[in-house]
Write a protein that holds these residues in place. Structure first.
Motif, mmCIF file in Angstrom:
data_model
loop_
_atom_site.group_PDB
_atom_site.id
_atom_site.type_symbol
_atom_site.label_atom_id
_atom_site.label_comp_id
_atom_site.label_asym_id
_atom_site.label_seq_id
_atom_site.Cartn_x
_atom_site.Cartn_y
_atom_site.Cartn_z
ATOM 1 N N GLU A 57 -28.188 -16.910 -16.293
ATOM 2 C CA GLU A 57 -27.506 -16.091 -17.302
ATOM 3 C C GLU A 57 -28.138 -14.703 -17.409
ATOM 4 O O GLU A 57 -27.433 -13.686 -17.499
ATOM 5 C CB GLU A 57 -27.547 -16.793 -18.670
ATOM 6 C CG GLU A 57 -26.790 -18.105 -18.722
ATOM 7 C CD GLU A 57 -27.510 -19.280 -18.044
ATOM 8 O OE1 GLU A 57 -26.824 -20.253 -17.674
ATOM 9 O OE2 GLU A 57 -28.744 -19.229 -17.864
ATOM 10 N N LYS A 58 -29.450 -14.660 -17.388
ATOM 11 C CA LYS A 58 -30.154 -13.380 -17.489
ATOM 12 C C LYS A 58 -29.897 -12.518 -16.257
ATOM 13 O O LYS A 58 -29.612 -11.320 -16.374
ATOM 14 C CB LYS A 58 -31.651 -13.634 -17.654
ATOM 15 C CG LYS A 58 -32.497 -12.381 -17.753
ATOM 16 C CD LYS A 58 -33.966 -12.769 -17.914
ATOM 17 C CE LYS A 58 -34.873 -11.589 -17.787
ATOM 18 N NZ LYS A 58 -36.279 -11.977 -17.803
ATOM 19 N N GLU A 85 -27.357 -12.675 -14.168
ATOM 20 C CA GLU A 85 -25.961 -12.222 -14.161
ATOM 21 C C GLU A 85 -25.738 -11.072 -15.135
ATOM 22 O O GLU A 85 -25.054 -10.100 -14.812
ATOM 23 C CB GLU A 85 -25.029 -13.390 -14.479
ATOM 24 C CG GLU A 85 -24.928 -14.378 -13.327
ATOM 25 C CD GLU A 85 -24.116 -15.614 -13.658
ATOM 26 O OE1 GLU A 85 -23.924 -15.926 -14.867
ATOM 27 O OE2 GLU A 85 -23.685 -16.286 -12.706
ATOM 28 N N ALA A 86 -26.342 -11.152 -16.316
ATOM 29 C CA ALA A 86 -26.131 -10.123 -17.339
ATOM 30 C C ALA A 86 -26.902 -8.845 -17.058
ATOM 31 O O ALA A 86 -26.406 -7.738 -17.312
ATOM 32 C CB ALA A 86 -26.519 -10.676 -18.716
ATOM 33 N N GLU A 87 -28.138 -8.957 -16.540
ATOM 34 C CA GLU A 87 -29.011 -7.787 -16.463
ATOM 35 C C GLU A 87 -29.240 -7.238 -15.059
ATOM 36 O O GLU A 87 -29.785 -6.150 -14.911
ATOM 37 C CB GLU A 87 -30.358 -8.122 -17.106
ATOM 38 C CG GLU A 87 -30.236 -8.464 -18.577
ATOM 39 C CD GLU A 87 -31.568 -8.763 -19.223
ATOM 40 O OE1 GLU A 87 -32.583 -8.150 -18.850
ATOM 41 O OE2 GLU A 87 -31.591 -9.632 -20.119
ATOM 42 N N GLN A 91 -24.618 -7.415 -13.368
ATOM 43 C CA GLN A 91 -23.732 -6.508 -14.094
ATOM 44 C C GLN A 91 -24.057 -5.038 -13.809
ATOM 45 O O GLN A 91 -23.150 -4.215 -13.693
ATOM 46 C CB GLN A 91 -23.781 -6.790 -15.602
ATOM 47 C CG GLN A 91 -22.596 -6.229 -16.345
ATOM 48 C CD GLN A 91 -21.265 -6.788 -15.842
ATOM 49 O OE1 GLN A 91 -21.085 -7.991 -15.750
ATOM 50 N NE2 GLN A 91 -20.340 -5.913 -15.514
ATOM 51 N N ASP A 140 -21.245 -2.722 -12.276
ATOM 52 C CA ASP A 140 -20.878 -1.517 -13.029
ATOM 53 C C ASP A 140 -21.109 -0.244 -12.231
ATOM 54 O O ASP A 140 -20.482 0.779 -12.495
ATOM 55 C CB ASP A 140 -21.666 -1.441 -14.339
ATOM 56 C CG ASP A 140 -21.234 -2.487 -15.358
ATOM 57 O OD1 ASP A 140 -20.191 -3.148 -15.137
ATOM 58 O OD2 ASP A 140 -21.951 -2.660 -16.364
#
Length: 196
Positions: free
Chosen positions: A152-153, A155-157, A160, A164
């Motif tokens: 999760e970390k 993928e998010a940090e 992404q 982006d």
């Protein structure tokens, strides 16, 4: 061999854990001549480019994690991996390498390396690289049982930030491993690197 001959096929930066943050920092600081040769990134269980602020007790644990054979064995078998995923040769190698590492380097990561936020510089350079080479790509490998850099970390940090910035990004979650993918799943790591 000339530098041009060495880099005939381009440049791919590969990093594991904090080495992935170093790979991103390196990309952000490459001279223009080398930046033009950059083809991609392979980030394995990567630390994010953003800052990580640990509570004081966890930071202190990080400072001592690689200070003795006992602390390294504990860290390898309980945090970074598990004794069921590593054989004794892997553990001996990890202990030897950890204890022989540069003391300043071992202190730098918990003291300030993990707290440094390089995400702005990374985003800027990634956007510039993609603008000049839309084929620039990144592969991110994550251990499904990683408790250091969780799925999760990452993928998010990490993922992404790449997406982006316009980077063609693929994520591979490796089953039944934790943080030390190069030791726990060397074939998966080799397979990803060989595709570049």
């Amino acid at each position: 061999m000339t530098p041009g001959g060495l880099l005939t096929h381009g440049l791919v930066l590969v990093g594991h854990s904090m080495g992935a943050k170093v790979a991103l920092a390196t990309l952000a600081n490459l001279p223009e001549t080398l930046l033009k040769l950059a083809k991609g990134l392979v980030l394995i269980a990567p630390s994010p480019p953003s800052a990580l602020h640990l509570p004081a007790e966890m930071k202190e644990q990080q400072r001592g994690a690689y200070s003795s054979e006992e602390s390294v064995r504990f860290t390898l078998g309980n945090i970074l991996s598990s004794f069921t995923l590593l054989d004794e040769d892997d553990i001996r190698c990890g202990v030897r390498d950890s204890l022989s590492g540069n003391e300043l380097a071992k202190k730098a990561w918990p003291a300030y390396g993990m707290e440094e936020d390089i995400s702005s510089e990374v985003k800027t350079v990634l956007k510039a690289v993609v603008a000049s080479d839309p084929g620039f790509k990144a592969v991110v490998l994550i251990g499904d049982g990683d408790i250091v850099e969780t799925k999760e970390k990452v993928e998010a940090e990490v993922v992404q930030v790449l997406v982006d910035s316009g980077v063609q990004t693929s994520v591979k979650v490796v089953q039944n491993v934790r943080h030390l993918l190069p030791l726990e799943a060397p074939r998966a790591v080799q397979e990803v690197i060989s595709k570049f």
